[in-house]
Design an enzyme around this catalytic site. Structure first.
Site, PDB file in Angstrom:
ATOM      1  N   LYS A 123      17.722  11.611   6.248  1.00 48.09           N
ATOM      2  CA  LYS A 123      17.239  12.259   5.036  1.00 48.09           C
ATOM      3  C   LYS A 123      17.783  13.700   5.014  1.00 48.09           C
ATOM      4  CE  LYS A 123      12.961  11.141   2.648  1.00 48.09           C
ATOM      5  NZ  LYS A 123      11.574  10.691   2.792  1.00 48.09           N
ATOM      6  N   GLU A 135      -2.090   1.433   1.128  1.00 44.44           N
ATOM      7  CA  GLU A 135      -3.361   1.837   0.513  1.00 44.44           C
ATOM      8  C   GLU A 135      -4.422   0.740   0.633  1.00 44.44           C
ATOM      9  OE1 GLU A 135      -0.389   2.312  -0.847  1.00 44.44           O
ATOM     10  OE2 GLU A 135      -0.220   4.456  -1.194  1.00 44.44           O
ATOM     11  N   ARG A 168      -3.393  -0.090  -6.414  1.00 46.70           N
ATOM     12  CA  ARG A 168      -2.961  -1.057  -5.398  1.00 46.70           C
ATOM     13  C   ARG A 168      -4.114  -1.485  -4.504  1.00 46.70           C
ATOM     14  NH1 ARG A 168       2.754  -0.641  -2.843  1.00 46.70           N
ATOM     15  NH2 ARG A 168       3.207  -1.557  -4.878  1.00 46.70           N
TER      16      ARG A 168
END
Ligand SMILES: Cc1ncc(C[n+]2csc(CCOP(=O)(O)OP(=O)(O)O)c2C)c(N)n1
Ligand SMILES: CC(=O)[C@@H](O)[C@H](O)COP(=O)(O)O
Ligand SMILES: [Mg+2]
Length: 622
Positions: free
Chosen positions: A282, A367, A395
């Site tokens: 990244k 989640e 979710r």
């Protein structure tokens, strides 16, 4: 900018001579740093997928072949390679979206920025191609973070037995979500990476030893004999994916474009589901991003490209109020624990984690697990605080309903980015949370109007040990303090009137707008009382009593208007036989294009002027 300016479609990418690919990658990185420095955006993730994106468009033939990005925040390079070079209005109204967008291009497929969905999308697309006898390839790109989402494993379980399905899954493994990716999967991916280093060391050793006269070759043979043993130590079970029945290719250096191309070609021609494990970094190529410990510039504001220093320093945001109060609560109650879904810093749990590391759980982008693990923690005598963005509660709805509420577990959900967020597009607005929470029996939801209320309502929430509680607040700078002029049966009166004709029920961050509406109505001769119920789900009975003595009720909320607090207030009044008109103002029942929060609120008429004009029109009509 030579090569990149000539890229208008994937065909142009294919035509770049191999020896110029590194130059193209350099130009793309220069473009990303320069452009995102002026707009902000997901610079870190996109710097990490430059070579991968080039290789994808050289091996696959979009849009005949389907390229599906997971979460989609890392699709800037894909957009550049499919001819979209104007990033000057990135994520702004009318500008290019920060995620794939079908309206922009036939090369874009999944606009949903909720993680872990790409493999299911790709499985469906590939299966449809197969059923239709179409010779078209499907490739999904999923990050190591998104791969911690349960939905990804539901898909892998199904894909693995679809052995004739031409489907390529690229794991973009940069060892990060925002923070380092967690869990057994992350450790397994690390083992695979180690294997890569192991293989490289072994290859190096083989070359050296075979060059060593007399003893060298014998030594290599004995080392080679040890290889199995060493490998089992290094990567006891290289084959988690292979054990599932998936073909595994890699790990591949994700910044060696030719190596990635070779691996993708191998996977493409395999003829069945094939997983390509690509190792990337990244922020690659821009030190301020790559070396940033916190999140490697996962998402960044405007900055000086020369120095990497931010141009914008944000003020105190809603999240800070929550973050500070959690630390205070943590000191007073050792049963308070916290859960994040791979977003420790963005949701404001970093301070709490620094003080109480054993009381914070990062479950990855999971989640659903977070919600039900919280139910378990509550059952075990803790009071968990689950901190997620409002839109991601969608979710975990069934876990909220059937694990937390059905079992009357004292769990507190803190929903950041509630209401209109705007620039991250339709799937990031926190516009459904009060709708889904309003149908959960026993659940209690508070919408703080300012920082003081965030702290107060959080404290009240963690006192509830027999039902789920929810605190929800928006993105960005915290509202100016709004002090109640008096209390009335648990309702905060924000704008008083002795014999009000209009009762305005203000919800959370819309309280300031509600006061402005009251002032405008009074200027037109309509006395108006503004109340903030603070706890808005379920409807406070005092609202019903107050409504008995007014001519009409107005409800203003930063949530879906068709299924939010307004509808609940209207239902409560009808049920109590209070027959006054109720006008509800909120977010319309549609997906909203990206723009700033202010622009979106303006575009949907959730502003004092528009609301006032509408109320006056309704007063005039009857
Ligand atoms: C369901 C869901 N939860 C949380 C997020 C917030 N989020 C956006 S990107 C991201 C990290 C993704 O990590 P990874 O998949 O590894 O992609 P990378 O940024 O490393 O390329 C998270 C947690 C989300 N988009 N969707
Ligand atoms: C892609 C994603 O889900 C997040 O990174 C999103 O960009 C939210 O960003 P903020 O934290 O700025 O709201
Ligand atoms: Mg990652």
């Amino acid at each position: 900018m030579g090569l990149l300016s000539g890229i208008h479609a994937p065909g142009d990418v294919k035509n770049v001579p191999v020896e110029q690919i590194d130059e193209l990658a350099r130009e793309i990185r220069d473009f990303l740093v320069d452009s995102v420095s002026r707009t902000g955006g997901h610079l870190g993730p996109n710097l990490g997928v430059v070579e991968l994106s080039i290789a994808l468009h050289r091996v696959f033939d979009s849009p005949i072949d389907s390229i599906v990005f997971d979460t989609g925040h890392q699709s800037y390079v894909h957009k550049l390679l499919t001819g979209r070079h104007d990033f000057s209005d990135l994520k702004k109204q009318g500008g290019i979206s920060g995620y794939p967008c079908r309206a922009e291009s036939e090369h874009d497929i999944v606009e949903n920025s909720h993680a872990s969905t790409s493999l299911s999308w790709a499985h469906g697309i590939a299966r449809a191609r197969k059923l239709k006898g179409e010779d078209r390839h499907t490739v999904a790109i999923i990050g190591d973070g998104a791969l911690t989402g349960g939905m990804a494993w539901e898909a892998l379980n199904n894909i693995a037995v679809d052995r004739e399905l031409p489907l390529v899954i690229v794991i973009n493994d940069n060892e990060r979500s925002y923070a380092p990716t967690i869990g057994g999967l992350a450790e397994h991916l690390a083992t695979l990476r180690t294997t890569r280093q192991y293989e490289q060391v072994l290859d190096w050793g083989k070359a050296r030893l075979q060059q060593t006269p007399v003893v060298g070759n014998a030594m290599y043979q004995s080392l080679h004999g040890m290889k199995k043993g060493i490998k089992d130590v290094l990567s006891p079970q290289r084959g988690m994916f292979e054990d599932l029945g998936l073909k595994y290719v890699g790990p591949v250096d994700g910044h060696d474009e030719q190596a990635v191309e070779h691996a993708l070609e191998k996977a493409k021609t395999y003829g069945g589901p094939c997983l390509v494990h690509v190792i990337t970094q990244k922020g690659r190529g821009y030190a301020p991003a790559a070396e940033h410990e916190g999140d490697q510039w996962h998402g960044i504001g405007k900055f000086n490209p020369e120095t990497g220093l931010p141009f914008e320093v944000s003020g105190r945001i809603w999240t800070d109020e929550f973050s500070d109060e959690m630390v205070r609560l943590g000191a007073q109650r050792d049963d308070i624990v916290a859960i994040t879904a791979a977003m420790l810093i963005p949701v404001g749990l970093d301070q709490f984690a620094a003080k109480y590391p054993e009381r914070v759980f990062d479950v990855g982008i999971a989640e659903q697990h977070a919600a039900t693990m919280a139910a378990g923690l509550s059952f075990g005598g803790m009071h968990p605080v689950v901190a997620i963005y409002a839109t991601f509660l969608n979710r975990a709805f069934d876990q909220l309903l059937m694990d937390c509420a059905l079992h009357k577990q004292g769990v507190t959900f803190v929903l950041d980015r509630a209401g209109i967020t705007g620039s991250d597009g339709p799937s990031h607005n926190g516009m459904w949370d009060m709708a889904i929470c309003s149908i959960v029996p026993g659940l209690r939801l508070a919408a703080p109007r300012d920082g003081e209320q965030v702290k107060a309502q959080l404290r009240e929430a963690v006192e509830v040990d027999d039902a789920p509680t929810v605190i929800r607040f928006p993105k960005g700078d915290v509202a100016e303090p709004l002090t109640a002029v008096r209390q009335n049966n648990g309702l905060d009166v924000l704008h008083d009137a002795s014999a009000p004709h209009v009762l305005v029920v203000a919800v959370g961050s819309m309280c300031a707008a509600a006061i402005s509406v009251a002032e405008k109505l009074e200027a037109q001769g309509h006395s108006t009382l503004v109340i903030d119920p603070r706890w808005v789900i379920p409807v406070n009975e005092a609202i019903v009593e107050q409504a008995r003595s007014v001519g009409r009720v107005v409800v203003i909320e930063d949530n879906l208007v068709t299924h939010g607090v307004g509808v609940a207030v209207s239902h409560a009044l009808r049920s109590a036989g209070v027959d006054v008109p109720v006008h509800t103002y909120g977010i319309p029942h549609r997906f909203l294009d990206h723009a700033s929060r202010g622009q979106v609120l303006e575009s949907i008429g959730l502003t004092p002027d528009v609301i006032t004009t509408d109320v006056l029109a309704r007063i005039a009509s009857h």
